[in-house]
Scaffold this motif. Sequence first.
Motif, short mmCIF file in Angstrom:
data_model
loop_
_atom_site.label_atom_id
_atom_site.label_comp_id
_atom_site.label_asym_id
_atom_site.label_seq_id
_atom_site.Cartn_x
_atom_site.Cartn_y
_atom_site.Cartn_z
N PRO A 171 0.59 -1.76 -0.05
CA PRO A 171 0.04 -0.17 -0.07
C PRO A 171 0.60 1.29 0.54
CG PRO A 171 -1.17 -1.66 1.46
CD PRO A 171 0.12 -2.26 0.97
N VAL A 172 1.84 1.47 0.56
CA VAL A 172 2.69 2.94 1.00
C VAL A 172 3.49 2.66 -0.97
CG1 VAL A 172 5.08 3.16 1.83
CG2 VAL A 172 3.97 1.86 2.84
N THR A 173 3.65 2.48 -1.56
CA THR A 173 4.04 2.25 -2.89
C THR A 173 3.19 2.66 -3.68
OG1 THR A 173 5.37 -0.17 -2.77
CG2 THR A 173 4.68 1.49 -5.04
N ARG A 183 14.22 3.62 3.92
CA ARG A 183 13.54 3.09 5.27
C ARG A 183 11.79 3.08 5.17
NH1 ARG A 183 16.26 3.69 9.40
NH2 ARG A 183 14.33 2.14 10.41
N GLU A 184 10.85 4.27 4.41
CA GLU A 184 9.49 4.42 4.53
C GLU A 184 8.99 4.35 2.69
OE1 GLU A 184 8.24 5.91 7.66
OE2 GLU A 184 10.30 6.23 8.06
N VAL A 216 12.29 -7.65 5.45
CA VAL A 216 10.72 -7.86 6.72
C VAL A 216 12.07 -7.34 8.15
CG1 VAL A 216 9.46 -9.35 7.87
CG2 VAL A 216 9.94 -9.58 6.01
N GLY A 217 10.97 -6.25 8.64
CA GLY A 217 11.70 -5.28 9.71
C GLY A 217 12.11 -4.06 9.91
N GLY A 218 12.34 -3.80 11.09
CA GLY A 218 12.73 -2.51 10.77
C GLY A 218 13.53 -1.35 10.85
N TRP A 219 15.12 -2.84 11.55
CA TRP A 219 16.36 -2.59 10.66
C TRP A 219 16.58 -0.76 11.19
CZ3 TRP A 219 19.85 -6.73 8.71
CH2 TRP A 219 19.08 -7.74 8.33
N PRO A 220 16.39 -1.10 12.56
CA PRO A 220 16.56 0.77 12.75
C PRO A 220 17.97 1.20 13.57
CG PRO A 220 15.45 -0.87 15.30
CD PRO A 220 16.27 -1.32 13.42
N ASP A 221 19.06 -0.46 13.64
CA ASP A 221 20.31 -0.14 14.49
C ASP A 221 21.23 0.08 13.12
OD1 ASP A 221 22.43 -0.47 16.63
OD2 ASP A 221 22.67 -2.01 15.38
N ALA A 227 8.86 -3.24 5.71
CA ALA A 227 10.05 -3.91 5.37
C ALA A 227 10.40 -2.51 5.17
CB ALA A 227 9.87 -4.56 4.11
N VAL A 228 11.97 -2.73 5.19
CA VAL A 228 12.88 -1.71 4.77
C VAL A 228 13.73 -2.40 3.50
CG1 VAL A 228 13.78 -0.47 7.19
CG2 VAL A 228 14.84 -2.42 5.70
#
Length: 758
Positions: free
Chosen positions: A507-509, A685-686, A738-743, A691-692
């Motif tokens: 949906p973001v796309t 990231r967005e 999959v995941g946020g991968w913030p680090d 996912a990233v």
Amino acid sequence: MTSLINGNASGHAGDGDASRLINEVVGVPGGIGEPARLARAAAYDDFLRGLLPAREGVALLAVGGLGRRQCAPYGDLDLVLLHAGVPGTDELAASVWYPIWDAGLRLDHSVRTVAEALSVAQDDVKVALGLLDARLVAGDPALADALIRTAADHWRRTAVRQLPGLREVTAARWQAHGELAFLLEGDLKEAAGGLRDVGLLRAISAAGITDALRPAVRAAHLRLLDTRDALHQQVGRRVDRLVAQERDGVAGLLALEDGDALLRRVAGDARTVGHALDDAFRAADRLRSGRSRGGNGRPVRRPVARDVVEHDGELVLARTAIGARPDPSLSLRVAAAAAATRLPIARATCEWLAAYCPPLPAPWPADARAALTTLLGAGPGLVPAWETCDRYGLIDGWLPEWTRLRSLPQHNPVHRYTLDRHLVQTAHEASRHAREVDRPDLLLLGALLHDIGKGLPGDHSTVGVPPAEAVATRIGLPAGETALIGTLVRLHLLLPDVATRRDLTDPVTIASVAGAVGDTGTLDLLHALVRADAAATGPAAWSDWKGRLVAELVARVRTALDTGVLPEPPAPDPALLAGPLPVVHLTGDRVAVAAADRRGLLATVAGCLALHRLEVISADASAVDGRALVECRVQPRYGLPPDPVPLSADLRRAVAGDVSVTQRLRGRALAARGGGAAPRVVWHREAATDAVLLELRAADAAGLLYRVTCALDEAGALVRAARISTLGADVVDAFYLVGGWPDDATRARLEAAVLAAV
């Protein structure tokens, strides 16, 4: 006596020895320009006169470049040993040819009587053209004069009948070598608009059909000869193709700024030659077939548009248009009439318009805007009409920006045209989609201006907006339409970039594209522009796969814009959710696999496809009810698609964990590692819902997706979707992790692993 020696032969010395032998034995000087060419011809003449003893009934004639005294530094010698049936001609010929070969010269030779030479010329138009350049070098002048005069007279009497056959041969040559004006590595001699076409113009002039060698053509010819001289001097041997690695050196020898300046000059000269040849062939057509004539025997004048009439197959101005002060939009209206009727504009009319048509005011009057729309929407008639107007400087009067765009090279193997021709070709292709949009006039103008920012510093989609809006304002569009032209320029790459690099089920796309486009009218314009742009770029810029992706993206965005609701992602293929595992389906360009849920399945499938020389152009991975699903779109890397039976068998064994298949995959893929520019990783990231996005930009290579997905898997990343976009020799591969991968440190380690795999 029949000809005993007749054909082609190359020198005994190789290219490395040729320059030393030519200079030492023949004394041929180097250098660039007309004086150097004349000096080389004089040196060859002196050398050849020493080979042929004075003898009545024998003459040595030069044809080709030596006959015209236009000798390139490492050109061929084209010679005819003419005789009157005297004995010992074969021994005499050998005594002439062998010293030439020993001097390291390439030789095209023949031995003929006058009657034999004329007979061959009658059957072979290329030989007839060659004899027009014949010049006595040594021997019997009366014998040579008999052939030269008779051949010229025969050509004048038969040229009109022979030109259609010559035109067919010329068209085949153009098809094989392309158009010199638009090639990054064109053949200066054989390509359309090159030196061989100047020979055709010379022959048409010699026949008295038309004055084909006007001053602009002669100047273009001399510059093309200078370019070939410089190319020979740069490379140190005979070569006619201006290859990329030699461009800067050749430009330096010609005192030009760089290779791009050289390409632009060559393109302009080739266009001048090509346009003159078109004119000359049309003159020959009129002379051969005639046009409809009135009772007084004069060509009929037929009105085709306001102030424009057809006269003898060409468009000319009506007498009333010439008598009064011309309307500033007259040149545009003539061009529009030419494009609509597909009739050429007479040369005299173009010259008159260039000299006397006043400049357009700002903003343009309505009839000028209407004429521009007619011109751009004329379809196949647009390109020849535009090229004609450009040759006479009319385009610069309409669009001052065109001076910067003219003949600008596009250093991308996907593009087949220079920038200016690409823009015009895009407008031509856009006319095919005019009925699909609400504002076809804005589509056509957007197509003409979409790449106007190329050649300026920065992203051309961004820096092109101000000049495009300036053009729209100058021609009189209101503010809202001017802003829409700017939007088309800014977003003309949005749809193909998103369609090939993003997950269209996310949906973001869809929301991001809908937000950028704003409304369905703009969406339709962009969709039509994308297809026109790709068609004008070249065959490698578009495919059925890309067309399906763009159409799918447009459909989803349209739903979001119409309803305000984001469309649901498609359900998995039911066939993958039933039956024993593993499941393998091969249909056309689609490969679908279902297996027991485990890490690394995408890498395994990608490697197996690489083993069978299939490129993955999109991939989706998901897990449903304990099943791991992988669906890929593929295309053969080389040749025909692989046999589906062994491919299916290898896929089944590989996803089931067969070690032997995995070893074959690793051996084949790792062996395919290639070089190229340094790869890059870019994080978004967005760009996704859950996912990233890791975007890899690297040189293309077989097995690249397998190596990268293996690296991602070993680093603990779960890939739910991948989009593979190939741009010439490079790829832009997007992986949804999959995941946020913030680090930051974790991302850095993953990035390092991916780059190491590349």
